[in-house]
Enzyme design. Structure first.
Site, PDB file in Angstrom:
ATOM      1  N   LYS A 199       0.830  -1.214   0.000  1.00  0.00           N
ATOM      2  CA  LYS A 199       0.000   0.000   0.000  1.00  0.00           C
ATOM      3  C   LYS A 199       0.862   1.261   0.000  1.00  0.00           C
ATOM      4  O   LYS A 199       0.624   2.192  -0.765  1.00  0.00           O
ATOM      5  CB  LYS A 199      -0.942   0.001   1.198  1.00  0.00           C
ATOM      6  CG  LYS A 199      -1.872   1.215   1.233  1.00  0.00           C
ATOM      7  CD  LYS A 199      -2.705   1.272   2.507  1.00  0.00           C
ATOM      8  CE  LYS A 199      -3.756   0.198   2.570  1.00  0.00           C
ATOM      9  NZ  LYS A 199      -4.689   0.407   3.714  1.00  0.00           N
ATOM     10  N   GLU A 205      10.075  -5.845   3.861  1.00  0.00           N
ATOM     11  CA  GLU A 205      10.274  -7.139   3.218  1.00  0.00           C
ATOM     12  C   GLU A 205       9.935  -7.068   1.734  1.00  0.00           C
ATOM     13  O   GLU A 205      10.673  -7.571   0.869  1.00  0.00           O
ATOM     14  CB  GLU A 205       9.412  -8.210   3.894  1.00  0.00           C
ATOM     15  CG  GLU A 205       9.726  -8.454   5.353  1.00  0.00           C
ATOM     16  CD  GLU A 205       8.917  -7.573   6.301  1.00  0.00           C
ATOM     17  OE1 GLU A 205       8.854  -7.912   7.491  1.00  0.00           O
ATOM     18  OE2 GLU A 205       8.355  -6.552   5.835  1.00  0.00           O
ATOM     19  N   GLY A 256      -5.238  -4.954   5.566  1.00  0.00           N
ATOM     20  CA  GLY A 256      -4.462  -5.892   4.765  1.00  0.00           C
ATOM     21  C   GLY A 256      -5.057  -7.282   4.671  1.00  0.00           C
ATOM     22  O   GLY A 256      -5.119  -7.892   3.598  1.00  0.00           O
ATOM     23  N   ARG A 257      -5.526  -7.805   5.808  1.00  0.00           N
ATOM     24  CA  ARG A 257      -6.060  -9.177   5.807  1.00  0.00           C
ATOM     25  C   ARG A 257      -7.455  -9.247   5.204  1.00  0.00           C
ATOM     26  O   ARG A 257      -8.020 -10.331   5.095  1.00  0.00           O
ATOM     27  CB  ARG A 257      -6.048  -9.730   7.225  1.00  0.00           C
ATOM     28  CG  ARG A 257      -6.763  -8.876   8.260  1.00  0.00           C
ATOM     29  CD  ARG A 257      -6.386  -9.318   9.673  1.00  0.00           C
ATOM     30  NE  ARG A 257      -6.938  -8.466  10.719  1.00  0.00           N
ATOM     31  CZ  ARG A 257      -6.409  -7.317  11.106  1.00  0.00           C
ATOM     32  NH1 ARG A 257      -5.330  -6.842  10.498  1.00  0.00           N
ATOM     33  NH2 ARG A 257      -6.948  -6.618  12.094  1.00  0.00           N
ATOM     34  N   GLU A 342      -4.651 -12.110  13.914  1.00  0.00           N
ATOM     35  CA  GLU A 342      -4.252 -10.708  13.827  1.00  0.00           C
ATOM     36  C   GLU A 342      -5.416  -9.795  14.161  1.00  0.00           C
ATOM     37  O   GLU A 342      -5.235  -8.700  14.699  1.00  0.00           O
ATOM     38  CB  GLU A 342      -3.711 -10.388  12.430  1.00  0.00           C
ATOM     39  CG  GLU A 342      -3.032  -9.029  12.343  1.00  0.00           C
ATOM     40  CD  GLU A 342      -2.202  -8.855  11.082  1.00  0.00           C
ATOM     41  OE1 GLU A 342      -0.996  -9.182  11.123  1.00  0.00           O
ATOM     42  OE2 GLU A 342      -2.765  -8.409  10.063  1.00  0.00           O
ATOM     43  N   HIS A 373      -2.325 -38.391   9.556  1.00  0.00           N
ATOM     44  CA  HIS A 373      -1.095 -39.152   9.779  1.00  0.00           C
ATOM     45  C   HIS A 373      -0.033 -38.297  10.449  1.00  0.00           C
ATOM     46  O   HIS A 373       1.150 -38.634  10.414  1.00  0.00           O
ATOM     47  CB  HIS A 373      -0.596 -39.724   8.451  1.00  0.00           C
ATOM     48  CG  HIS A 373      -1.522 -40.744   7.863  1.00  0.00           C
ATOM     49  ND1 HIS A 373      -1.372 -42.103   8.092  1.00  0.00           N
ATOM     50  CD2 HIS A 373      -2.630 -40.609   7.100  1.00  0.00           C
ATOM     51  CE1 HIS A 373      -2.339 -42.754   7.465  1.00  0.00           C
ATOM     52  NE2 HIS A 373      -3.117 -41.878   6.861  1.00  0.00           N
ATOM     53  N   LYS A 482       9.067  -4.679  14.072  1.00  0.00           N
ATOM     54  CA  LYS A 482       9.539  -3.977  12.875  1.00  0.00           C
ATOM     55  C   LYS A 482      10.490  -2.842  13.252  1.00  0.00           C
ATOM     56  O   LYS A 482      11.540  -2.649  12.636  1.00  0.00           O
ATOM     57  CB  LYS A 482       8.357  -3.410  12.095  1.00  0.00           C
ATOM     58  CG  LYS A 482       7.506  -4.434  11.374  1.00  0.00           C
ATOM     59  CD  LYS A 482       6.408  -3.717  10.609  1.00  0.00           C
ATOM     60  CE  LYS A 482       5.521  -4.671   9.839  1.00  0.00           C
ATOM     61  NZ  LYS A 482       4.461  -3.939   9.089  1.00  0.00           N
TER      62      LYS A 482
END
Length: 514
Positions: A199, A205, A256-257, A342, A373, A482
């Site tokens: 954004k 990152e 964001g999510r 979050e 399993h 951060k």
């Protein structure tokens, strides 16, 4: 002004729920409940847009459900929901509206935000169609992190049977260079499109990966950055300085999510086409309307959110396992982890007061039958009770015989075994049973059904967060690390450990080989 809310532990129904739990909820036995009520499956199952949910194998009875609905009303859930859809600034700590639902709503005449949404959507989908028709582009690389990665990555995988042939999709999120390097080894610069999803166009990152991708592109002889890079950002100036001329933006009322419905969904649109993306939006909108208009008693996202409160705050269950019995939904657990943890992983209410009860459970899981399993041993015989959520699809997207019936049989059998258990005098083969689960069934995994399923979860998270009295739409918890990383990064080069705690200082020196 934000709509007034009542915290769940301050509502009259809270103490009534505690009394009911102490009286019968604590010792509730699912096997007895089915034996005593032949209509339990019908009473605790529900059809919602594109999703059928069987909630009958949960430790809840009619009285508990009625009290939970009463709790929701006393907490002002309906008014809080309506405030969100009215565009009020219910994200109080950031003073923002919460309008991701508008991204999938039909165009609203006279609404400026709706007009902007549809102008961006039309432009984005037109670009997606151009890329789909461009045989010279064989690989699409999405570079983003968090909501700019998890949602698109999950959806492209989920809709694999709808993906256009002749194109491969890659997702890079981790600042760990091994991830980007592994993707770049598979690519030809002249046939690759990079999508930079940030954004602000400053995410550490993402921009580190973007600069490395551009350097690789140029080292491979690439010169047309404008053709091979596009940006999903509101910082058009920074993107232009990077060499990108194709940009699609979104708004501060899109968390964001909750952003896969926006320009962040461009890789989805390229994968499944404009029509497929519009069907994704339409499925989500249908669930929005259900959440917005259905009575609380028959409102699936509300019922799920109330069940979460019942389990977390009365039964004391601290985690929930996600078990999708469809390999295309393999990234669903990771996506739901961000969406729920979050959003609701908070320890103070909207007034900053400490909470005296638990909030978000830990979500975890893997696709079935792989999980059977691995960790299902603990689900069946471990000391902790972990509610499980099964996802199954009636009609497969492949033509291989036998496979799908075996897959569905395993899903049904695992839910049955968790509930029924099996007695063994020796102990080692004893299954205690009475372990709760929910079962979600789709007719087919399509863009529309996926959209509805994801919107159902968004509103479920809203419901539990609303009752807990928290702000489900901020995420301050990601910020501190951060900030500290920005301080530590240059120290790795200089070795300066001044002001660091002894553990961090020791590790810093160890990493530098000092």
């Amino acid at each position: 002004m934000a709509t007034p809310r009542v915290r769940c532990d301050q509502a009259a129904a809270w103490s009534l729920l505690r009394q009911h739990f102490d009286k019968g909820g604590r010792g509730f036995d699912l096997r007895q409940a089915f034996a005593q009520d032949a209509g339990r499956f019908a009473a605790f199952s529900q059809e919602a847009p594109h999703v059928f949910a069987d909630l009958s194998k949960n430790r809840v009875d009619a009285e508990a459900q009625a009290l939970l609905v009463r709790l929701a009303r006393e907490c002002g859930l309906e008014a809080h929901r309506d405030a969100m859809f009215a565009g009020e600034r219910i994200n109080t700590t950031e003073n923002r509206a919460v309008k991701h639902w508008l991204l999938r709503a039909p165009r609203i005449a006279g609404d400026g935000d709706s007009q902007a949404v549809h102008e961006t959507l039309d432009a984005m989908l037109a670009y997606a169609e151009r890329i789909r028709a461009d045989a010279g582009i064989t690989d699409v690389v999405n570079i983003g992190i968090g909501g700019s990665d998890l949602g698109p990555q999950m959806a492209v995988a989920a809709l694999d049977s709808f993906v256009t042939p002749g194109k491969r999709f890659h997702f890079v999120s981790n600042v760990d260079g091994h991830e980007l390097a592994a993707v770049l080894k598979q690519l030809d610069a002249q046939s690759t499109l990079f999508l930079i999803a940030s954004k602000t166009f400053t995410t550490l990152e993402t921009m580190t990966n973007a600069r490395s991708a551009k350097a690789w592109f140029e080292a491979q002889g690439g010169t047309d950055t404008a053709r091979h890079f596009a940006a999903l950002t509101t910082n058009v100036g920074a993107a232009r300085a990077f060499g990108i001329t194709t940009t699609f933006g979104f708004w501060d009322w899109v968390g964001g999510r909750y952003s896969l419905w926006s320009a962040i969904g461009l890789p989805i649109a390229i994968a499944v086409g404009a029509d497929g993306f519009r069907q994704l939006l339409a499925g989500a909108h249908a669930m929005d309307q259900h959440f917005r208009t259905a009575p609380l008693e028959s409102n699936l996202p509300v019922r799920l959110g109330l069940l979460d409160v019942w389990y977390r705050n009365f039964h004391g269950f601290t985690s929930r396992s996600i078990a999708p019995y469809h390999s295309a939904l393999r990234r669903l657990p990771a996506y739901l982890q961000q969406l729920e943890m979050e959003s609701n992983g908070k320890s103070v209410d909207t007034e900053g007061r400490a909470l005296a009860y638990g909030t978000s459970p830990v979500l975890w899981g893997e696709p079935g039958t792989n999980g059977q399993h691995a960790y299902f041993q603990m689900l069946h015989q471990g000391t902790d009770t972990v509610p499980v959520e099964f996802f199954a699809v009636r009609r497969p997207a492949h033509g291989l015989p036998v496979h799908h019936d075996l897959l569905l049989a395993n899903a049904l059998a695992q839910a049955q075994a968790l509930m029924q258990g099996k007695a063994d005098a020796g102990g080692h083969k004893n299954f205690s049973g009475n372990r709760p689960s929910s079962f979600f069934l789709l007719d087919a995994l399509t863009p529309a059904s996926l959209g509805a399923l994801l919107a159902m979860y968004e509103h479920r998270v809203f419901t539990s967060g609303s009752l807990w009295g928290i702000d489900s739409f901020d995420q301050w918890g990601v910020e501190l690390g951060k900030v500290l990383a920005q301080d530590i990064a240059p120290r790795l080069a200089t070795g300066d450990a001044g002001g660091l705690d002894p553990s961090t200082a020791g590790l810093l020196q160890r990493i530098r080989g000092a």
